[in-house]
Design an enzyme around this catalytic site. Structure first.
Site, short mmCIF file in Angstrom:
data_model
loop_
_atom_site.label_atom_id
_atom_site.label_comp_id
_atom_site.label_asym_id
_atom_site.label_seq_id
_atom_site.Cartn_x
_atom_site.Cartn_y
_atom_site.Cartn_z
N ASP A 1 1.72 -4.87 -4.95
CA ASP A 1 2.02 -3.46 -4.72
C ASP A 1 3.52 -3.28 -4.88
O ASP A 1 4.25 -4.22 -5.26
CB ASP A 1 1.53 -3.02 -3.33
N TYR B 1 -4.75 -4.56 -7.71
CA TYR B 1 -4.08 -4.80 -6.43
C TYR B 1 -5.05 -4.75 -5.26
O TYR B 1 -5.09 -5.65 -4.42
CB TYR B 1 -2.95 -3.79 -6.20
N GLU C 1 -7.05 -0.64 3.06
CA GLU C 1 -6.37 -0.82 1.78
C GLU C 1 -6.46 0.44 0.91
O GLU C 1 -5.51 0.77 0.20
CB GLU C 1 -6.96 -2.01 1.03
#
Length: 347
Positions: free
Chosen positions: A136, A118, A35
């Site tokens: 996102d 996020y 991520e």
């Protein structure tokens, strides 16, 4: 509508999700690394970096024990290097304050360096099965078109939170982002194969091409720089950039701003002498190297110099030293510096 969106999206994801390496693990650390790398970087670029990074730092403790230079070296070429520094700093916090285990709670995740709303939602949902939303750019585009909204994040976050299911939150969030990346694309979305087509308000209104409204981005400025490649026998002078700012903490050949009309060799020779304590004479000017950043388009003029003496001082750089061919390949060079090195080796 909520249940229809969930069912359609999960069915589509189950039938043809992309085969990505971070989807083959439940290790929170590996998912966290993915991520962090996926922030502002496309999947196809991330995959090889992710695999090499985990091979080198397979656990959070291994990452925490590494030096920041080692981490930057493994990250070099991926860009946005603040992510690497934050990942390293956060790994040390996880080891020091969380017994080496990534926290499951969103608030605790967001307290770690480099983890925003996020990324915390992605980790919490994918790694720990928490019903946390994500938003996102890809997810925001899907949701904005779904409800025919201009794309204001403050209004899309509540929608994302309402949609994420309690039973498969990680799969749903990945499906939402994947749909935006592969089907509901910024230009020419392939609505005919979209699982949400019959529910999409923007498609019904014929507005998929205008939603979400694009943000106005400043035009990248143009700049030039002189790059000094100082040779001392089989070694080259390299310099480490300051830890923060553009290309922070990475190594490069000493590089100096170049104004319009200035001669690269003269600017570099003067800066070498007064800033770094280097006496050198220019011997060859190489072909320019171009490199684009998000806010800057840089034209670099590399000049080869021959070392004539002097007493090295760091000047504007935290550290300068000479390195041979093998040593320089092990340094955390910026992608721009590697372009210059390739130009040098091909000259």
């Amino acid at each position: 509508m909520i249940e229809k969106v969930r069912a359609a999206l999960l069915s589509w994801f189950d039938s043809g999700r992309r085969d990505l390496p971070w989807r083959k693990t439940r290790d929170p650390y590996a998912i966290w690394v993915a991520e962090m790398m996926l922030q502002q970087t496309q999947v196809r670029t991330v995959v090889p970096y992710y695999q090499r990074f985990l091979a080198r730092f397979p656990t959070v403790r291994k990452l925490a024990r590494a030096s920041v230079d080692e981490v930057l070296e493994a990250w070099a070429g991926l860009g946005y290097y603040g992510r690497a520094r934050n990942l390293h700093a956060a790994a040390r916090e996880v080891v020091d304050h969380h017994r080496g285990k990534l926290p499951e709670d969103e608030a605790a995740l967001r307290a770690l360096p480099g983890i925003g709303r996020y990324t915390a939602g992605a980790i919490a949902s994918i790694a720990f099965g928490r019903a946390a939303p994500v938003l996102d750019g890809n997810a925001a585009r899907v949701l904005a078109r779904l409800v025919a909204h201009d794309g204001t994040p403050s209004l899309l976050w509540p929608l994302a939170a309402d949609l994420v299911p309690p039973d498969r939150p990680g799969d749903f969030n990945q499906a939402l982002m994947e749909l935006g990346a592969t089907v509901c694309t910024p230009r020419d979305p392939t609505c005919l194969i979209c699982p949400l087509a019959v529910l999409c308000e923007a498609r019904r209104q014929g507005r998929t091409g205008e939603l979400p409204r694009p943000r106005r981005r400043a035009r990248p400025r143009e700049a030039s720089a002189a790059c000094a490649i100082v040779e001392r026998g089989a070694q080259w002078l390299v310099a480490k950039r300051p830890p923060h700012g553009l290309l922070g903490g990475l190594w490069e050949f000493p590089t100096f701003d170049l104004a319009d009309g200035e001669e690269p060799a003269a600017v570099a020779e003067r800066a070498l002498r007064f800033d770094l304590g280097v006496e050198a004479v220019a011997i060859e000017r190489l072909r320019p190297v171009r490199h684009a950043f998000s806010h800057l388009r840089l034209r670099v003029e590399p000049v080869r110099f021959e070392w004539r003496g002097g007493r090295l001082k760091s000047g504007r750089y935290p550290s300068v030293r000479f390195a041979g061919a093998r040593a320089i390949d092990r340094l955390a060079l910026s992608a721009l510096a590697r372009k210059v090195l390739d130009r040098l080796r091909g000259s």
